[in-house]
Scaffold this motif. Structure first.
Motif, PDB file in Angstrom:
ATOM      1  N   UNK A   8       0.689   7.423  19.426  1.00 21.32           N
ATOM      2  CA  UNK A   8      -0.250   7.846  20.606  1.00 21.32           C
ATOM      3  C   UNK A   8       0.601   7.407  21.828  1.00 21.32           C
ATOM      4  N   UNK A   9       0.101   7.426  22.814  1.00 16.82           N
ATOM      5  CA  UNK A   9       0.519   7.229  24.246  1.00 16.82           C
ATOM      6  C   UNK A   9       0.765   5.840  24.495  1.00 16.82           C
ATOM      7  N   UNK A  10       0.325   4.944  23.620  1.00 20.42           N
ATOM      8  CA  UNK A  10       0.150   3.491  23.767  1.00 20.42           C
ATOM      9  C   UNK A  10       1.489   3.013  23.207  1.00 20.42           C
ATOM     10  N   UNK A  11       2.136   1.882  24.012  1.00 22.80           N
ATOM     11  CA  UNK A  11       3.503   1.430  23.592  1.00 22.80           C
ATOM     12  C   UNK A  11       3.139   0.104  22.712  1.00 22.80           C
ATOM     13  N   UNK A  12       2.089   0.132  21.926  1.00 24.68           N
ATOM     14  CA  UNK A  12       1.805  -1.133  20.894  1.00 24.68           C
ATOM     15  C   UNK A  12       1.623  -0.331  19.401  1.00 24.68           C
ATOM     16  N   UNK A  13       1.485  -1.154  18.444  1.00 27.92           N
ATOM     17  CA  UNK A  13       1.413  -0.895  17.003  1.00 27.92           C
ATOM     18  C   UNK A  13       0.369  -1.497  16.312  1.00 27.92           C
ATOM     19  N   UNK A  14      -0.620  -0.825  15.668  1.00 25.41           N
ATOM     20  CA  UNK A  14      -1.527  -1.606  14.875  1.00 25.41           C
ATOM     21  C   UNK A  14      -0.849  -1.506  13.548  1.00 25.41           C
ATOM     22  N   UNK A  15      -0.668  -2.458  12.596  1.00 25.86           N
ATOM     23  CA  UNK A  15      -0.172  -2.210  11.479  1.00 25.86           C
ATOM     24  C   UNK A  15      -1.319  -2.516  10.479  1.00 25.86           C
ATOM     25  N   UNK A  16      -1.375  -1.507   9.384  1.00 21.22           N
ATOM     26  CA  UNK A  16      -2.545  -1.652   8.554  1.00 21.22           C
ATOM     27  C   UNK A  16      -2.142  -1.739   7.122  1.00 21.22           C
ATOM     28  N   UNK A  17      -2.341  -3.119   6.286  1.00 21.26           N
ATOM     29  CA  UNK A  17      -1.667  -2.999   5.047  1.00 21.26           C
ATOM     30  C   UNK A  17      -2.852  -3.076   4.046  1.00 21.26           C
ATOM     31  N   UNK A  18      -2.647  -2.244   3.023  1.00 20.51           N
ATOM     32  CA  UNK A  18      -3.620  -2.128   1.939  1.00 20.51           C
ATOM     33  C   UNK A  18      -3.535  -2.956   1.008  1.00 20.51           C
ATOM     34  N   UNK A  19      -4.379  -3.349  -0.074  1.00 22.09           N
ATOM     35  CA  UNK A  19      -4.363  -4.149  -1.156  1.00 22.09           C
ATOM     36  C   UNK A  19      -3.998  -3.693  -2.355  1.00 22.09           C
ATOM     37  N   UNK A  20      -3.876  -4.587  -3.631  1.00 19.64           N
ATOM     38  CA  UNK A  20      -3.311  -4.367  -4.632  1.00 19.64           C
ATOM     39  C   UNK A  20      -4.106  -2.981  -5.358  1.00 19.64           C
ATOM     40  N   UNK A  81      -5.967  -6.027   4.238  1.00 15.46           N
ATOM     41  CA  UNK A  81      -7.122  -6.139   3.412  1.00 15.46           C
ATOM     42  C   UNK A  81      -6.631  -6.376   2.048  1.00 15.46           C
ATOM     43  N   UNK A  82      -7.399  -7.616   1.565  1.00 13.23           N
ATOM     44  CA  UNK A  82      -7.057  -8.266   0.271  1.00 13.23           C
ATOM     45  C   UNK A  82      -5.547  -8.654  -0.121  1.00 13.23           C
ATOM     46  N   UNK A  83      -4.923  -8.090  -1.014  1.00 16.49           N
ATOM     47  CA  UNK A  83      -3.552  -8.350  -1.130  1.00 16.49           C
ATOM     48  C   UNK A  83      -2.652  -8.126   0.236  1.00 16.49           C
ATOM     49  N   UNK A  84      -3.200  -7.216   1.046  1.00 14.74           N
ATOM     50  CA  UNK A  84      -2.500  -6.821   2.134  1.00 14.74           C
ATOM     51  C   UNK A  84      -2.859  -7.824   3.030  1.00 14.74           C
TER      52      UNK A  84
END
Length: 257
Positions: A8-20, A81-84
């Protein structure tokens, strides 16, 4: 380790980690206001990548994730989320520009793991730690994890498309005491933190989560979503989008200042 980066135009990052035995598909309905990085843990979505002979241990996941995230050299909001969520706690101190932290369905455990305090025993969920399971066992486990049964199909699909050795490797890490003192890591983490819990998550002791929040340093809060199970981003994407976007706006604005 594969990953998807949505810029996106934003110079920041959301990291999403899924589970087992899950996949990035549990995040598919989120609407987020920043760039998003979604790693696919090795051993998941094996129809695209068999991952033959790859190490699925906690240590390997930690190394892969911290290396990937730090390679972007941007302010990070880490969401798991969960294991993430457990992996997020394990690597939090290694993320150079960590600004905020959200976990759900992942109680910060102590060392040795305080199962009886942090979790609620559910026999069906042992399927997520077994290398061999019947279709009936998988369906039963999936059914338990969600409040709205229309999401059960996604859980079953992701389970069957993950490498069975992921589950046995996770079980081995737990039984061998390879997890860190996540309670200590979480409570001492020096950034705004949120624990989210589904009111109908069958596996997590919500009173324990509230206790962890009370004992945490810095700005820490607890949010419980009604009529929601183990996968809030799948079952309640609008509410989760709001929670993530709100914290992102706060921590990334603070970073700019």
């Amino acid at each position: 380790m594969k990953s998807t980066f949505i810029s996106s135009n934003e110079d920041n990052i959301i990291v999403l980690l899924h589970g087992n035995s899950s996949s990035p598909k549990v995040f598919k309905d989120l609407k987020l206001n920043n760039s998003v990085l979604i790693p696919t843990l090795s051993g998941h979505e094996i129809n695209e990548n068999p991952d033959d002979g790859i190490d699925f241990s906690l240590q390997c996941y930690k190394q892969e994730l911290s290396s990937l995230i730090n390679s972007y050299d941007k302010p990070i909001l880490l969401v798991g989320n969960s294991l993430g969520g457990h992996l997020a706690m394990e690597i939090a101190n290694q993320i150079k520009k960590l600004k905020g932290f959200i976990i759900f369905s992942a109680p910060p455990v102590k060392k040795p793991i305080n199962f009886e305090e942090a979790f609620i025993p559910v026999e069906a969920l042992q399927t997520f730690l077994k290398e061999t399971s019947t279709d009936k066992e998988i369906a039963s486990a999936a059914s338990v994890t969600v409040y709205d049964q229309k999401f059960k199909e996604q859980i079953v699909y992701d389970f069957k498309n993950s490498n069975p050795k992921v589950r046995s490797a996770t079980a081995e890490d737990i039984s061998n005491g390879n997890w860190s003192n996540q309670y200590e890591l979480f409570t001492n983490l020096d950034c705004p933190k949120i624990i989210v819990s589904g009111s109908n998550d069958p596996s997590v002791n919500k009173e324990y989560l509230k206790k962890v929040v009370k004992e945490s340093s810095h700005d820490t809060s607890y949010i419980e979503l009604e009529k929601c199970g183990h996968y809030p981003t799948l079952e309640r994407p609008e509410e989760m989008s709001s929670i993530i976007n709100k914290l992102a706006a706060e921590v990334f604005e603070l970073n700019i200042k």
